[in-house]
Motif scaffolding. Structure first.
Motif, PDB file in Angstrom:
ATOM      1  N   LEU A 134       4.711   1.662  -5.507  1.00  0.00           N
ATOM      2  CA  LEU A 134       4.195   2.831  -4.648  1.00  0.00           C
ATOM      3  C   LEU A 134       3.824   3.606  -5.861  1.00  0.00           C
ATOM      4  O   LEU A 134       4.536   3.747  -7.123  1.00  0.00           O
ATOM      5  N   ASP A 135       2.944   4.733  -5.668  1.00  0.00           N
ATOM      6  CA  ASP A 135       2.406   5.400  -6.639  1.00  0.00           C
ATOM      7  C   ASP A 135       3.560   6.458  -6.850  1.00  0.00           C
ATOM      8  O   ASP A 135       4.337   6.693  -6.041  1.00  0.00           O
ATOM      9  N   ALA A 136       3.647   7.063  -8.142  1.00  0.00           N
ATOM     10  CA  ALA A 136       4.612   7.810  -8.735  1.00  0.00           C
ATOM     11  C   ALA A 136       4.605   9.185  -7.947  1.00  0.00           C
ATOM     12  O   ALA A 136       5.648   9.729  -7.243  1.00  0.00           O
ATOM     13  N   PRO A 137       3.521   9.828  -7.554  1.00  0.00           N
ATOM     14  CA  PRO A 137       3.350  11.041  -6.692  1.00  0.00           C
ATOM     15  C   PRO A 137       3.915  10.663  -5.416  1.00  0.00           C
ATOM     16  O   PRO A 137       4.729  11.600  -4.735  1.00  0.00           O
ATOM     17  N   LEU A 141       7.224  12.348  -3.468  1.00  0.00           N
ATOM     18  CA  LEU A 141       7.252  12.890  -2.210  1.00  0.00           C
ATOM     19  C   LEU A 141       8.372  12.512  -1.155  1.00  0.00           C
ATOM     20  O   LEU A 141       9.078  13.269  -0.498  1.00  0.00           O
ATOM     21  N   MET A 142       8.756  11.190  -1.317  1.00  0.00           N
ATOM     22  CA  MET A 142       9.507  10.320  -0.679  1.00  0.00           C
ATOM     23  C   MET A 142      10.774  10.883  -1.112  1.00  0.00           C
ATOM     24  O   MET A 142      11.950  11.285  -0.043  1.00  0.00           O
ATOM     25  N   SER A 143      10.962  11.349  -2.336  1.00  0.00           N
ATOM     26  CA  SER A 143      12.384  11.570  -2.755  1.00  0.00           C
ATOM     27  C   SER A 143      12.663  13.167  -2.473  1.00  0.00           C
ATOM     28  O   SER A 143      13.673  13.509  -2.024  1.00  0.00           O
ATOM     29  N   LEU A 144      11.318  14.090  -2.470  1.00  0.00           N
ATOM     30  CA  LEU A 144      11.615  15.234  -1.780  1.00  0.00           C
ATOM     31  C   LEU A 144      12.407  15.422  -0.313  1.00  0.00           C
ATOM     32  O   LEU A 144      12.923  16.121   0.031  1.00  0.00           O
ATOM     33  N   VAL A 145      11.650  14.421   0.461  1.00  0.00           N
ATOM     34  CA  VAL A 145      12.174  14.343   1.782  1.00  0.00           C
ATOM     35  C   VAL A 145      13.482  13.791   1.947  1.00  0.00           C
ATOM     36  O   VAL A 145      14.092  14.436   3.007  1.00  0.00           O
ATOM     37  N   ALA A 210       4.567   4.275   4.334  1.00  0.00           N
ATOM     38  CA  ALA A 210       3.938   4.448   2.945  1.00  0.00           C
ATOM     39  C   ALA A 210       3.770   3.015   2.448  1.00  0.00           C
ATOM     40  O   ALA A 210       2.683   2.745   1.787  1.00  0.00           O
ATOM     41  N   ALA A 211       4.681   2.056   2.157  1.00  0.00           N
ATOM     42  CA  ALA A 211       4.744   0.968   1.570  1.00  0.00           C
ATOM     43  C   ALA A 211       3.760  -0.133   2.404  1.00  0.00           C
ATOM     44  O   ALA A 211       3.195  -0.754   1.682  1.00  0.00           O
ATOM     45  N   ALA A 212       3.465   0.165   3.947  1.00  0.00           N
ATOM     46  CA  ALA A 212       2.632  -0.643   4.487  1.00  0.00           C
ATOM     47  C   ALA A 212       1.154  -0.212   4.508  1.00  0.00           C
ATOM     48  O   ALA A 212       0.291  -0.560   4.910  1.00  0.00           O
ATOM     49  N   GLY A 213       0.986   0.992   3.808  1.00  0.00           N
ATOM     50  CA  GLY A 213      -0.263   1.658   3.766  1.00  0.00           C
ATOM     51  C   GLY A 213      -0.772   2.368   4.876  1.00  0.00           C
ATOM     52  O   GLY A 213      -1.789   2.646   4.925  1.00  0.00           O
TER      53      GLY A 213
END
Length: 245
Positions: A134-137, A141-145, A210-213
């Protein structure tokens, strides 16, 4: 006293407390070790499992990584929760009455600290493990949530436990809210959304999407933010009542 000033005042004290307690110190290091263990230990397994048991482990990489998304905030929340327990028992809040720091400011600090630590540590662990690309941004974002789960853990331990023994029991009981999303992964269709009653489901669901696009992960991120925000308000109010006794 604003939040930045509060962090400057109390942050070094918390850092010393963590450094002095080997258990709390290793809890934080453990998160990084988990990421390293996944990075080194998991990739060699799929070929062996496929040849021996016809089991495709790679199909579950997303599940493993999404579990890390919750695991790190749970660790951070546990550390901060025990710090809160210590300071509650030491009647630290009583001393605040003669300082510029208000109880509300202290509470904001205690909510912000585990969230900031979680946001800083979670992407690092996920990048170290690197089982799913997954892209770093997007990882940030996932970590923020997922970060509010750290604050929820900290407040739950500090407000519901009477001592460290009960605190340990509560930290172990966190599996009651981290296991349902894992079970949900194996539930197909709309029935999976029944697990949405558990707040940890929504950050994990966003990661899966997100991982599934998929583009609908934004919806899950929004639900996760609102739901956890409401729970934070409830627990924060309960914590204030506890420390005011």
């Amino acid at each position: 006293m604003n939040l930045v000033s509060t962090i400057r005042a109390l942050g070094p004290i918390d850092a010393k407390n963590v450094a002095r307690d080997p258990l709390l110190r290793w809890v934080l290091v453990f998160g990084l070790l988990i990421g390293l263990a996944l990075r080194l230990g998991v990739p060699p397994l799929p070929e062996y499992l496929e040849a021996t048991y016809q089991f495709d482990l790679t199909a579950y990489y997303v599940l493993i990584m999404s579990t890390c998304l919750l695991f790190v905030p749970a660790l951070v929340g546990t550390v901060v929760g025990f710090l809160l327990l210590d300071q509650r028992d030491d009647r630290t809040l009583d001393a605040l009455q003669v300082t510029p720091l208000t109880v509300t400011g202290y509470l904001w600090y205690r909510i912000a600290t585990p969230m900031l630590l979680s946001v800083a540590l979670t992407p690092v662990v996920l990048l170290i493990a690197n089982l799913v690309s997954l892209d770093a941004p997007l990882l940030v974002l996932m970590s923020l949530v997922a970060a509010p789960f750290a604050a929820l853990m900290a407040l739950a331990i500090a407000s519901l436990a009477q001592n460290k023994v009960q605190g340990f029991a509560l930290s172990k009981a966190s599996g009651l809210v981290t296991m349902p999303p894992i079970v949900a992964y194996f539930v197909a269709g709309k029935w999976q959304f029944a697990f949405g009653l558990v707040p940890t489901y929504w950050p994990v669901k966003a990661y899966w999407s997100a991982a599934a696009g998929g583009s609908e992960f934004w919806i899950y991120l929004a639900i996760a933010t609102v739901y956890q925000g409401v729970l934070l308000v409830v627990l924060a109010r309960h914590f204030r009542r506890v420390v005011s006794r």
